[in-house]
Design a protein around this motif. Structure first.
Motif, PDB file in Angstrom:
ATOM      1  N   ASP C  65       0.828  -1.202   0.000  1.00  0.00           N
ATOM      2  CA  ASP C  65       0.000   0.000   0.000  1.00  0.00           C
ATOM      3  C   ASP C  65       0.867   1.259   0.000  1.00  0.00           C
ATOM      4  O   ASP C  65       0.523   2.261  -0.608  1.00  0.00           O
ATOM      5  N   GLY C  69      -0.734   2.491  -3.005  1.00  0.00           N
ATOM      6  CA  GLY C  69      -1.789   3.395  -2.566  1.00  0.00           C
ATOM      7  C   GLY C  69      -1.313   4.823  -2.441  1.00  0.00           C
ATOM      8  O   GLY C  69      -2.041   5.763  -2.744  1.00  0.00           O
ATOM      9  N   THR C 300      -4.912  -5.553  -0.742  1.00  0.00           N
ATOM     10  CA  THR C 300      -4.822  -4.115  -0.521  1.00  0.00           C
ATOM     11  C   THR C 300      -6.028  -3.404  -1.126  1.00  0.00           C
ATOM     12  O   THR C 300      -6.599  -2.504  -0.516  1.00  0.00           O
ATOM     13  N   ARG C 305      -7.006   0.965  -0.670  1.00  0.00           N
ATOM     14  CA  ARG C 305      -5.635   1.466  -0.774  1.00  0.00           C
ATOM     15  C   ARG C 305      -5.594   2.949  -0.467  1.00  0.00           C
ATOM     16  O   ARG C 305      -6.619   3.631  -0.477  1.00  0.00           O
ATOM     17  N   PRO C 311      -5.324  -1.950   3.937  1.00  0.00           N
ATOM     18  CA  PRO C 311      -4.617  -3.177   3.554  1.00  0.00           C
ATOM     19  C   PRO C 311      -4.593  -4.228   4.661  1.00  0.00           C
ATOM     20  O   PRO C 311      -4.620  -5.419   4.375  1.00  0.00           O
TER      21      PRO C 311
END
Lengths: 534, 249, 398
Positions: C65, C69, C300, C305, C311
């Motif tokens: 992540d 993310g 995730t 995310r 996650p």
């Protein structure tokens, strides 16, 4: 050992010279009869005598003696040939009934005598009327050179008319000279080139074995000849590797080309592409199953029938995927990647549930089995046809892209989606068709792969990473990039294999591609210009 | 080298081609310190490509690009050039939409750009005062905690100008700053840019002739990647070639 | 400096998450050790190890992540870092077997004796020392990520291209670790562990301690990630994710930002792998499978995310589902996983956390950065207008 053809030839010859044959027959019959009780030394003499008659009718006797098929019937004292359960007269070849109380004992020969017999036979067959007989005889001399046969060979060479046979005879003679102790140095020197040109793949062996016993003056000649041969052998080995590489490359091309289209035109990463290949292979399997049960006469054409079926099936599935999933994810390439990966899991498991996890078989049609020898290159027909097929698919695709309205629209969308849309091109339709086309080609690849790979639910997984490498290496938006990429990777793979082994070679390729991408982040044939720089 | 002395930006004989198309063709332009230069020209004249070359996004095929009389820009990448003191505002306003307006400015604020500098950065009172000051200038102080995504087009333009100010550059490249602005906003922008040009060099690309007139600066007209005419706005717009190629009759 | 950064890291949400996992690190072992079997609240030892496995997955998902993310780098090779950390731990555990192996060789692991190796390869030296092995858990994945990232980010390999080459990286490692002559046990990997720091790995107390260590490592990972994402660097990372070239033009070296995130993330993944191996008792090349890396991505995505808790939730929920499916309906697990991939990407792009916010947080302004949805990639990739950035479409207001 003698072919029926040879026997026929010998028979013809005996018919052509009936008088001579008649005169000798009695003499020959007596000698053959004497073989039964003869010791080894006498036997050798008889063999020489028989051979010196030059009468082809003695060939079966000598052959049988060499092969250990000549027997003495202790009961009647007759000499016969026993071949399996049939017993024949050595001279006439007619079946012989020895009655019940027969007691056959083999007429024994040793290796020395066996050599004499084959030399004698060789000499006789060298003069045969049938070129094939002469050829095989000459090849026999080539394989077992014996200085004693030199006069025989010279005689045969003088009489020979067939260029092909003559070449082999001369090579045999050269080989014999090299191994002979009596031959002069000049003769030996002259023999070397003849061996190089005539002995083919065995020339290196022949020369190497002759090298040890050769006089010092000849050694350099032989050595340089060996070096030259080894070099050309390396070239041929390289060519063979190129062929293997081209073969692998064409498989990669087939697997990657559909991916290149969807990636190039739509910017979509289709992780389920490998599964389209797999579905194509299973379609082929099903088509063949149906044909075998209902139309067995068409079995040889089942692959050809499977091609359009697989294209349509996977193409339709592709359109379905595009309409169902991918069109909701445009502009989010990473999400597309994930969704299509999920789809690939579902497709794999579906096929596994239906067909089971085991491999399925597709029988190769007769025109795709076997192999041919092309100037020393071993080329199997299935690989050959796959190369041809990959080329056909590639050029068809080029035609579609460059010469059809759909292709024009696809290129327009590739270059400027917004503008294409403004010009009235239905981009959703083009997207669906593009994805369908890419998937359909994956299906075609699946048909081809049935001939060289196991049909299992994991089939696609074996190709997906390689296909991505091809696309990434070749660059997006240019089919030629995919073409060059596939062939380069195929050939590079096959060239690394002998040095690094298959697995390490593959690892090296992956590492090289990763390094390559660092230099050319957009691939080999990247589109250039400010519009693409983003 | 000597020719570039006492210039803030010095382009000499710059050319760049994309697939055979000459986007910039033997272009030479000089901008002096604390000078404002307006660039006009038809679409495809190479204005944006010129900015790409100055900021290191595109490498020229030929020519000299010098900054501050001594730095060769053709060898450097975007981040280095930005840190030298060249700020760029884009044709299409690009701000960091998932950040607040305050954070946008905090990121742009002239500070060491190293990884660990950024990791352990804490805004000092000076920094806060400076950001507040800029927010005041670009009239976004009351919205400082909102996401930049929520701003209108014109406000994004102003935020981007604010980010330019926060970078404290010596040279500002401003691409179409008043697109999508109302007349009064346009006027304000012209005022702001004139103010900025008192201490820095400013290059403005704009189509809006009334805005260019308000800037009151030297004008260069580009066409097909080369300088077509140069001088005051009146001189340039009286040039028959410019009228032919750009302004129209 | 550091204290300020730490202080910033401990915002309300992060404190909650960290507190929860510290509590878990204490409560689960207590429930296992203090409550006798059969009584309500007892957590059986196998379950402790299973939960430990989930938590190590959660660290892995959090690591991914951080790069995906927050920084927009979709790595499809994170299980490679996880596996490398796992192998480093596995090598320590192999050396601890000593002469208790089948062949009784005091220094050589069984598979080396089997392959007729005479001495330990150089890269196995030092792994009998726990702290050296732990250093390698950090150094090996970190170094690989650093080198790989250095080249990749410097040449501006982005988007799906980067995803594909990270996948190629883990695939190459998979092939390499399958080879016997690599000296990592080939196909079978490393297994039959006996001791860790003198304590038998199978013992209840060891398992409980390993679990607690994993929970604490997770809490620390959350702390580190929170510290990063709440710093200015974290904001720059998000800026890189949303508008990479714009970030460059205000003077940040995007490649270093990415390299930092990638390396930190790889180290976290390596630590997760090291905690995973003693709890499951084996590490083999299968961990390098590209499919595994993609599965981490879906954890995730499922959780959400661009958030710290997402996650973790995703890793635990998906793996609970996997455990249930593989025992109850093994045939259907891949269907479920595949459908999950499609469902989440189509209908739940912000994951469970995003859904939660939508349902319970309506009207409240959220501070979580959310990935913007750019226009069609085709437009961006070929951007008609060169000054168009990665993110040309204004994001609708939340």
């Amino acid at each position: 050992m003698l072919t029926p053809l040879l026997r026929l030839a010998l028979l013809t010859m005996s018919l052509l010279v009936p008088t001579l044959a008649q005169a000798q027959t009695t003499d020959i019959t007596a000698r053959i009869a004497a073989m039964g009780e003869a010791n080894l030394k006498e036997l050798t003499q008889i063999v020489t005598d028989l051979a010196s008659t030059g009468d082809p009718s003695v060939v079966p006797v000598l052959t049988a003696l060499g092969d250990g098929n000549l027997y003495l019937d202790e009961t009647s004292g007759r000499v016969v040939i026993q071949n399996g359960s049939t017993i024949t007269d050595p001279l006439t070849g007619e079946a012989v009934d020895l009655g019940a109380d027969t007691d056959l004992s083999r007429i024994r020969v040793n290796n020395g005598l066996r050599r004499d017999i084959s030399a004698a036979l060789g000499g006789m067959t060298l003069m045969s009327d049938n070129p094939r007989t002469r050829l095989s005889a000459a090849q026999g001399f080539l394989a077992n050179p014996d200085p004693a046969t030199l006069p025989l060979l010279d005689e045969a060479i003088a009489a020979e008319t067939d260029a092909n046979v003559l070449g082999v005879m001369q090579t045999a003679r050269a080989t014999t000279i090299l191994s002979s102790e009596d031959a002069s140095i000049e003769e030996k020197q002259a023999a070397v080139p003849q061996i190089v040109s005539g002995a083919g793949r065995s020339a290196i062996t022949v020369l190497t074995s002759a090298l040890a016993s050769a006089p010092d003056e000849v050694k350099p000649t032989i050595q340089s000849a060996i070096a030259g041969l080894e070099q050309s052998r390396a070239v041929w080995a390289a060519l063979q590797n190129v062929w293997f590489g081209v073969s692998l490359g064409s498989v990669l091309l087939l697997a990657a080309i559909g991916l290149a289209i969807t990636f190039g035109v739509m910017g979509v990463i289709n992780m389920a592409h490998g599964e389209m290949v797999m579905l194509g292979a299973y379609t082929t399997f099903l088509v063949q199953l149906v044909i075998r049960q209902s139309f067995p006469g068409l079995l040889d054409y089942s692959l050809l029938i499977a091609l359009p079926v697989a294209f349509l099936v996977t193409g339709a599935i592709g359109v379905g995927i595009e309409r169902g999933i991918i069109r909701w994810l445009y502009g989010r390439p990473l999400e597309t990647l994930l969704a299509t990966w999920g789809l690939s899991l579902i497709l794999q498991q579906t096929v596994r549930s239906i067909f089971g996890p085991t491999n399925q078989m597709v029988i190769a049609p007769t025109w795709m089995s076997g192999s041919t020898d092309f100037f020393g290159l071993a080329i199997t027909y299935n690989r050959f046809w796959i190369v041809i097929f990959a080329l056909i698919v590639f050029f068809m695709l080029l035609l579609i892209l460059n010469r059809t309205p759909l292709g024009l629209q696809m290129r327009a969308v590739t270059q400027n989606r917004r503008m294409a849309s403004a010009m009235g091109i239905r981009t959703p339709f083009v997207d669906a068709m593009t994805f369908g086309l890419g998937s359909g080609i994956a299906g075609l690849a699946g048909v081809a792969l049935t001939q060289i790979d196991n049909i299992s639910p994991n089939l696609g997984q074996n190709y997906i990473i390689d296909s991505f490498m091809v696309v990434v290496f070749g660059g997006v938006g240019n089919l030629w990039g995919t073409f060059v990429g596939a062939l380069t990777l195929g050939v590079a793979n096959k060239f690394l294999e002998p040095y690094a082994g298959a697995v390490l070679g593959k690892i090296l390729i992956l590492v090289l591609i990763i390094l390559f991408i660092q230099r050319h982040p957009r691939g080999l044939f990247a589109l250039k210009g400010r519009a693409i720089e983003q | 080298m000597s020719k570039a002395q006492d210039t803030m930006l010095y382009l000499d004989g710059v050319s760049v081609a994309f697939d055979g198309f000459k986007a910039i063709n033997n272009l030479s332009i000089i901008v002096r310190p604390t000078e404002m230069l307006a660039i006009i020209g038809p679409n495809g004249a190479g204005k944006t490509t010129m900015m790409d070359i100055i900021t290191g996004k595109t490498r020229p095929d030929a020519g000299e690009v010098m900054f501050d009389g001594r730095t060769d820009l053709t060898k450097l990448d975007e981040a280095t050039i930005a840190n030298l003191g060249i700020g760029r505002k884009f044709q299409k306003p690009t701000v960091f939409e998932s950040h607040t307006i305050w954070d946008n400015l905090e990121m742009a604020l002239k500070k060491p750009r190293g990884i660990f500098n950024a990791l352990f950065y804490t805004a000092s009172d000076d920094d806060i005062a400076r950001i507040t000051d800029i927010l005041d200038t670009v009239r976004l102080l009351h919205r400082k905690d909102e996401f930049a995504a929520n701003l209108s087009h014109g406000q994004k333009q102003w935020l981007e100008i604010g980010m330019l100010l926060a970078q404290d550059p010596k040279l500002l490249l401003v691409d179409e700053p008043v697109a999508g602005m109302t007349d009064s906003e346009t006027e304000e922008t012209a005022k702001l840019l004139r103010e900025i040009a008192k201490t820095r060099s400013v290059v403005v690309v704009e189509h809006d002739m009334s805005f260019v007139r308000e800037l009151g600066s030297r004008v260069v007209c580009l066409a097909e990647g080369a300088v077509l005419a140069e001088g005051t706005l009146d001189q340039v717009s009286a040039n028959p070639v410019v009228i032919e190629r750009y302004l129209g009759r | 400096m550091l204290t300020q950064a730490l202080f910033r890291a401990l915002d309300k949400k992060a404190i909650w998450v960290i507190g929860i996992f510290l509590a878990v690190a204490i409560l689960v072992p207590m429930a296992n050790l203090l409550i006798p079997p059969g009584q309500f609240g007892h957590v059986p030892t196998y379950l402790v190890s299973l939960l430990g496995k989930y938590l190590s997955y959660a660290i892995l998902a959090l690591a991914l992540d951080l790069v995906w993310g927050y920084c927009g780098i979709l790595s499809l090779g994170h299980s490679a870092f996880f596996a490398l950390g796992g192998y480093a731990m596995g090598m320590y555990l192999m050396r601890q077997i000593g002469s208790r192996g089948v062949y009784g060789n005091p220094t050589l692991p069984d598979f080396m004796v089997f392959l007729n190796w005479k001495e330990l390869p150089w890269y196995w030296l030092g792994f009998d020392n726990f702290w050296f092995a732990m250093a390698m858990v950090v150094v090996v994945p970190g170094l690989l990520a650093f080198i790989f990232g250095f080249f990749a980010f410097r040449s501006r390999v982005t988007g799906v291209y980067l995803s594909i080459i990270t996948q190629a990286m883990t695939f190459a490692l998979l092939l390499a670790f399958f080879r016997n002559d690599m000296g990592f046990g080939g196909n079978n990997g490393l297994t039959d562990f006996k001791d860790i720091l003198g304590a038998p790995v199978q013992a209840q107390s060891t398992r409980v301690i390993l679990f607690a260590a994993t929970a604490i490592a997770l809490a620390l990972s959350v702390l580190v990630c929170s510290m990063i994402v709440n710093s200015k660097l974290g904001k720059v990372m998000v800026a890189v994710r949303d508008a990479e070239s714009r970030t460059r033009f205000i003077g940040y070296r995007v490649e270093y930002v990415k390299l930092f995130a990638f390396t930190v993330s790889a180290i976290m993944a390596g630590i997760a792998g090291a905690l995973y191996v003693p709890q499951v008792g084996i590490i083999n090349p299968g961990e390098f499978e590209p499919g595994n890396s993609i599965e981490v991505v879906i954890w995730t995505a499922v959780g959400g995310r661009g958030t710290l808790i997402g996650p973790i939730i995703g890793a635990i929920v998906v793996n609970l589902g996997k455990s249930w499916f593989t025992s109850a309906l093994p045939e259907f697990w891949l269907f479920a996983l595949g459908a999950l991939f499609i469902f989440v990407t189509l209908f739940l792009p912000k994951g469970i956390v995003g859904l939660w916010k939508q349902v319970f947080g309506a009207g409240r302004q959220t501070a979580e950065p959310t990935p913007p949805t750019p226009a069609r990639s085709a437009d961006i990739e070929r951007g008609e207008d060169p000054s168009t950035f990665d993110n040309p479409q204004p994001r609708p207001a939340e």
